[in-house]
Design a protein around this motif. Structure first.
Motif, PDB file in Angstrom:
ATOM      1  N   SER A   1      -1.014  17.599  -5.281  1.00  0.00           N
ATOM      2  CA  SER A   1      -0.298  16.500  -5.255  1.00  0.00           C
ATOM      3  C   SER A   1       0.642  16.228  -6.526  1.00  0.00           C
ATOM      4  CB  SER A   1      -1.007  15.080  -5.024  1.00  0.00           C
ATOM      5  OG  SER A   1      -0.329  14.010  -5.270  1.00  0.00           O
ATOM      6  N   PHE A   2       1.937  15.745  -6.412  1.00  0.00           N
ATOM      7  CA  PHE A   2       2.742  15.530  -7.602  1.00  0.00           C
ATOM      8  C   PHE A   2       2.752  14.236  -7.756  1.00  0.00           C
ATOM      9  CE2 PHE A   2       6.989  14.689  -9.447  1.00  0.00           C
ATOM     10  CZ  PHE A   2       6.815  15.634 -10.405  1.00  0.00           C
ATOM     11  N   SER A   3       1.393  13.593  -8.317  1.00  0.00           N
ATOM     12  CA  SER A   3       1.505  12.146  -8.103  1.00  0.00           C
ATOM     13  C   SER A   3       1.413  11.797  -9.709  1.00  0.00           C
ATOM     14  CB  SER A   3      -0.290  11.855  -8.050  1.00  0.00           C
ATOM     15  OG  SER A   3      -1.125  12.644  -8.719  1.00  0.00           O
ATOM     16  N   ALA A   4       1.642  10.233  -9.982  1.00  0.00           N
ATOM     17  CA  ALA A   4       1.656   9.941 -11.199  1.00  0.00           C
ATOM     18  C   ALA A   4       0.411  10.167 -11.849  1.00  0.00           C
ATOM     19  CB  ALA A   4       2.259   8.390 -11.128  1.00  0.00           C
ATOM     20  N   ARG A   5       0.486  10.365 -13.154  1.00  0.00           N
ATOM     21  CA  ARG A   5      -0.545  10.874 -14.113  1.00  0.00           C
ATOM     22  C   ARG A   5      -1.306   9.666 -14.679  1.00  0.00           C
ATOM     23  NH1 ARG A   5      -2.363  15.682 -12.233  1.00  0.00           N
ATOM     24  NH2 ARG A   5      -0.833  17.343 -12.096  1.00  0.00           N
ATOM     25  N   PHE A   6      -1.109   8.432 -14.119  1.00  0.00           N
ATOM     26  CA  PHE A   6      -1.743   7.308 -15.061  1.00  0.00           C
ATOM     27  C   PHE A   6      -1.827   6.281 -13.939  1.00  0.00           C
ATOM     28  CE2 PHE A   6       3.072   6.912 -15.593  1.00  0.00           C
ATOM     29  CZ  PHE A   6       3.050   5.569 -14.990  1.00  0.00           C
ATOM     30  N   SER A   7      -2.770   5.364 -14.168  1.00  0.00           N
ATOM     31  CA  SER A   7      -3.251   4.066 -13.224  1.00  0.00           C
ATOM     32  C   SER A   7      -3.891   4.707 -12.126  1.00  0.00           C
ATOM     33  CB  SER A   7      -1.910   3.273 -13.027  1.00  0.00           C
ATOM     34  OG  SER A   7      -1.445   2.764 -14.258  1.00  0.00           O
ATOM     35  N   SER A   8      -4.170   5.780 -11.840  1.00  0.00           N
ATOM     36  CA  SER A   8      -4.947   6.147 -10.519  1.00  0.00           C
ATOM     37  C   SER A   8      -5.993   5.545  -9.966  1.00  0.00           C
ATOM     38  CB  SER A   8      -5.106   7.718 -10.465  1.00  0.00           C
ATOM     39  OG  SER A   8      -5.658   8.048  -9.545  1.00  0.00           O
ATOM     40  N   GLU A   9      -6.854   5.341 -10.891  1.00  0.00           N
ATOM     41  CA  GLU A   9      -8.286   4.460 -10.586  1.00  0.00           C
ATOM     42  C   GLU A   9      -7.769   3.048 -10.452  1.00  0.00           C
ATOM     43  OE1 GLU A   9     -12.358   3.358 -13.102  1.00  0.00           O
ATOM     44  OE2 GLU A   9     -10.940   4.898 -13.738  1.00  0.00           O
TER      45      GLU A   9
ATOM     46  N   ILE B   1       0.744  -1.250  -0.015  1.00  0.00           N
ATOM     47  CA  ILE B   1       0.094  -0.143  -0.023  1.00  0.00           C
ATOM     48  C   ILE B   1       0.750   1.255  -0.079  1.00  0.00           C
ATOM     49  CG2 ILE B   1      -1.617   1.442   1.424  1.00  0.00           C
ATOM     50  CD1 ILE B   1      -3.018  -1.391   2.215  1.00  0.00           C
ATOM     51  N   ILE B   2       1.954   1.345   0.695  1.00  0.00           N
ATOM     52  CA  ILE B   2       2.702   2.428   0.828  1.00  0.00           C
ATOM     53  C   ILE B   2       3.338   2.695  -0.413  1.00  0.00           C
ATOM     54  CG2 ILE B   2       5.067   3.174   2.034  1.00  0.00           C
ATOM     55  CD1 ILE B   2       4.095   1.946   4.505  1.00  0.00           C
ATOM     56  N   ALA B   3       3.844   1.459  -1.258  1.00  0.00           N
ATOM     57  CA  ALA B   3       4.468   1.671  -2.364  1.00  0.00           C
ATOM     58  C   ALA B   3       3.485   2.279  -3.453  1.00  0.00           C
ATOM     59  CB  ALA B   3       5.154   0.196  -2.938  1.00  0.00           C
ATOM     60  N   MET B   4       2.149   1.959  -3.384  1.00  0.00           N
ATOM     61  CA  MET B   4       1.427   2.364  -4.203  1.00  0.00           C
ATOM     62  C   MET B   4       0.874   3.794  -3.970  1.00  0.00           C
ATOM     63  SD  MET B   4      -1.282  -0.926  -4.962  1.00  0.00           S
ATOM     64  CE  MET B   4      -0.767  -2.576  -5.718  1.00  0.00           C
ATOM     65  N   MET B   5       0.656   4.150  -2.618  1.00  0.00           N
ATOM     66  CA  MET B   5       0.454   5.581  -2.369  1.00  0.00           C
ATOM     67  C   MET B   5       1.844   6.464  -2.908  1.00  0.00           C
ATOM     68  SD  MET B   5      -2.531   5.374  -1.372  1.00  0.00           S
ATOM     69  CE  MET B   5      -2.775   7.445  -0.464  1.00  0.00           C
ATOM     70  N   ASP B   6       2.806   5.862  -2.842  1.00  0.00           N
ATOM     71  CA  ASP B   6       3.915   6.948  -3.191  1.00  0.00           C
ATOM     72  C   ASP B   6       3.625   7.269  -4.641  1.00  0.00           C
ATOM     73  OD1 ASP B   6       5.378   6.869  -0.957  1.00  0.00           O
ATOM     74  OD2 ASP B   6       6.526   5.049  -1.275  1.00  0.00           O
TER      75      ASP B   6
ATOM     76  N   MET C   1       0.584   7.127  -6.324  1.00  0.00           N
ATOM     77  CA  MET C   1      -0.682   7.652  -6.527  1.00  0.00           C
ATOM     78  C   MET C   1      -0.893   9.136  -5.733  1.00  0.00           C
ATOM     79  SD  MET C   1      -4.387   5.827  -5.973  1.00  0.00           S
ATOM     80  CE  MET C   1      -3.759   5.202  -4.531  1.00  0.00           C
ATOM     81  N   PHE C   2      -0.433   9.266  -4.540  1.00  0.00           N
ATOM     82  CA  PHE C   2      -0.502  10.287  -3.679  1.00  0.00           C
ATOM     83  C   PHE C   2       0.714  10.418  -2.667  1.00  0.00           C
ATOM     84  CE2 PHE C   2      -3.794  12.888  -0.591  1.00  0.00           C
ATOM     85  CZ  PHE C   2      -3.015  13.716  -0.659  1.00  0.00           C
ATOM     86  N   PRO C   3       1.782  10.766  -3.162  1.00  0.00           N
ATOM     87  CA  PRO C   3       3.302  10.718  -2.363  1.00  0.00           C
ATOM     88  C   PRO C   3       3.021  11.558  -1.175  1.00  0.00           C
ATOM     89  CG  PRO C   3       3.315  12.076  -4.370  1.00  0.00           C
ATOM     90  CD  PRO C   3       2.104  11.230  -4.529  1.00  0.00           C
ATOM     91  N   GLU C   4       2.213  12.759  -1.127  1.00  0.00           N
ATOM     92  CA  GLU C   4       2.267  13.561   0.198  1.00  0.00           C
ATOM     93  C   GLU C   4       1.481  13.055   1.180  1.00  0.00           C
ATOM     94  OE1 GLU C   4       2.924  15.658  -3.698  1.00  0.00           O
ATOM     95  OE2 GLU C   4       1.257  14.242  -3.023  1.00  0.00           O
ATOM     96  N   TYR C   5       0.774  11.930   0.997  1.00  0.00           N
ATOM     97  CA  TYR C   5      -0.350  11.343   1.863  1.00  0.00           C
ATOM     98  C   TYR C   5       0.661  10.767   3.058  1.00  0.00           C
ATOM     99  CZ  TYR C   5      -3.903   8.596   3.992  1.00  0.00           C
ATOM    100  OH  TYR C   5      -4.822   8.399   5.024  1.00  0.00           O
TER     101      TYR C   5
END
Length: 408
Positions: free
Chosen positions: A223-231, A152-157, A159-163
């Motif tokens: 957020s400076f998140s990745a721009r794909f695979s968010s869903e 989960i931490i790896a995915m949040m990094d 999708m939402f790194p600031e979380y």
């Protein structure tokens, strides 16, 4: 009297029937590790002698595959000797031809029992085996939950790194409530301040409300998140949160059951620093019958916390490490107990600090604490005495508990 040597395997066993003079009765035969196989074994024995009490059985403690056959024989009041495979290996090595087949192994096991030069493996009773299974399952669930958290931490990094860092504990009650409902920045923003504040207020028992929700939405918007695979990542995180919640519920149920069953054991092991009912049950069930170990050093070797020495020719390593052989679960439980006691027990804290003051690293000092705890555990189980602090004087009488401490 006849001796039946049985070579244990997963799907089928090999048996050889031997007279007291060492001669074989018929040929070795195979029978399946099933109910029908057991009945076939009984038929083979009845053809030799219909009285089961005229037979003694010998088998090796090979993994867990011997347990089913052992319990069925024990239910019929048969005399069964369970030996360490190393003991039959010693006899096998006397043969000039290095032949190793299942039928030969069955004969050798029967020969070991006939000669009588073996030490019997002390078997844990049903309560102890049941406790061990419960404790090992708890470790499995703890590891499963930890693995999901890492993912989960790896995915949040992505999708939402600031979380990560917004909450003091990413998997605390408040943060977990958010992750179950919305994980991506887009979902958090679309949820709105009022709805998000309601989730936080309920999960934190009123500690967090609109201000915390507004701060999180601000982070999500910027957020400076990745721009794909968010869903996709959001779906996976929610699924993994469900797995974590299930594992946590199962862990709680197991810990309650373990604690309840542990009360039926007459032991003072929880007097040792860092050991509560759950860890005590784990350590007790992994050790089994303490009579198997004639000294605390042998128990340390079984736990795999004995030092491994590197030597080649004239070279001998100056730094030793834990051998990490033996029972992984016992070693892990000792390490947890050492960690707990180093953080909460004054005498253990003092012991730990004395080792680091000598120049020992954190892991070396922790290893020393593990040794001292295991020495205490050995003495408590072996002699049934109360726990005595590590600060026992060196000139104390060298018997019972004090002797066990000094041996470490």
């Amino acid at each position: 009297m006849y001796i039946v040597g049985i070579d244990i395997a997963k799907n089928s066993h090999q048996a050889a029937i031997m007279n007291e003079d060492g001669s074989l009765v018929g040929r070795a035969f195979m029978f399946s590790n099933t109910r029908d196989g057991f009945l076939f074994l009984m038929e083979k024995l009845a053809a030799v002698d219909r009285a089961l009490e005229h037979f003694e059985f010998g088998m090796e403690a090979t993994g867990h595959y011997w347990l089913n056959l052992y319990t069925w024989l024990a239910e019929k009041k048969a005399v069964v000797h369970v030996i360490n495979p190393l003991q039959s290996d010693a006899l096998r090595n006397l043969y000039l031809r290095k032949t190793k087949t299942d039928s030969v192994d069955a004969k050798i096991i029967a020969q070991v029992i006939r000669i009588g030069q073996y030490s019997e493996t002390h078997l844990a009773d049903e309560r102890m085996l049941s406790m061990r299974d419960l404790c090992r399952q708890r470790f499995f669930l703890v590891d499963s939950a930890a693995d999901f958290k890492r993912k989960i931490i790896a995915m949040m990094d992505r999708m939402f790194p600031e979380y990560q860092g917004f909450f003091s504990d990413t998997f605390g009650k408040s943060s977990s409530a958010v992750l179950r409902n919305c994980t991506s920045p887009e979902e958090i923003v679309s949820l709105g301040t009022e709805n998000l504040a309601g989730i936080l207020h309920s999960a934190s028992n009123g500690k967090f409300s609109e201000r915390k929700a507004a701060d999180l939405i601000f982070l999500a918007k910027n957020s400076f998140s990745a721009r794909f695979s968010s869903e996709t990542l959001s779906l996976l995180v929610k699924q993994m949160m469900e797995h974590i919640d299930l594992a946590n519920r199962q862990i709680e149920n197991l810990e309650r059951l373990i604690s309840q069953r542990f009360q039926s054991f007459d032991t003072k092991i929880t007097q040792v620093p860092g050991i509560g009912p759950v860890l005590g049950a784990t350590i007790l069930s992994e050790i089994g019958d303490i009579r198997r170990f004639s000294s605390s050093k042998k128990l340390a070797a079984y736990a795999g916390i004995d030092p491994s020495v590197i030597q080649s020719g004239q070279f001998t390593g100056t730094e030793s490490h834990m051998s990490k052989r033996g029972s992984y679960y016992l070693r892990r439980a000792l390490w947890v107990a050492a960690f707990v006691s180093v953080n909460h027990n004054k005498e253990v804290i003092q012991l730990y600090k004395s080792k680091t003051a000598e120049g020992k690293s954190h892991f070396q000092a922790m290893g020393f604490v593990c040794h001292k705890l295991l020495n205490s555990i050995y003495a408590v189980l072996k002699h049934g005495e109360d726990y005595i602090p590590f600060s026992v004087p060196m000139n104390a009488p060298s018997y019972g508990y004090a002797a066990a401490l000094a041996s470490g």
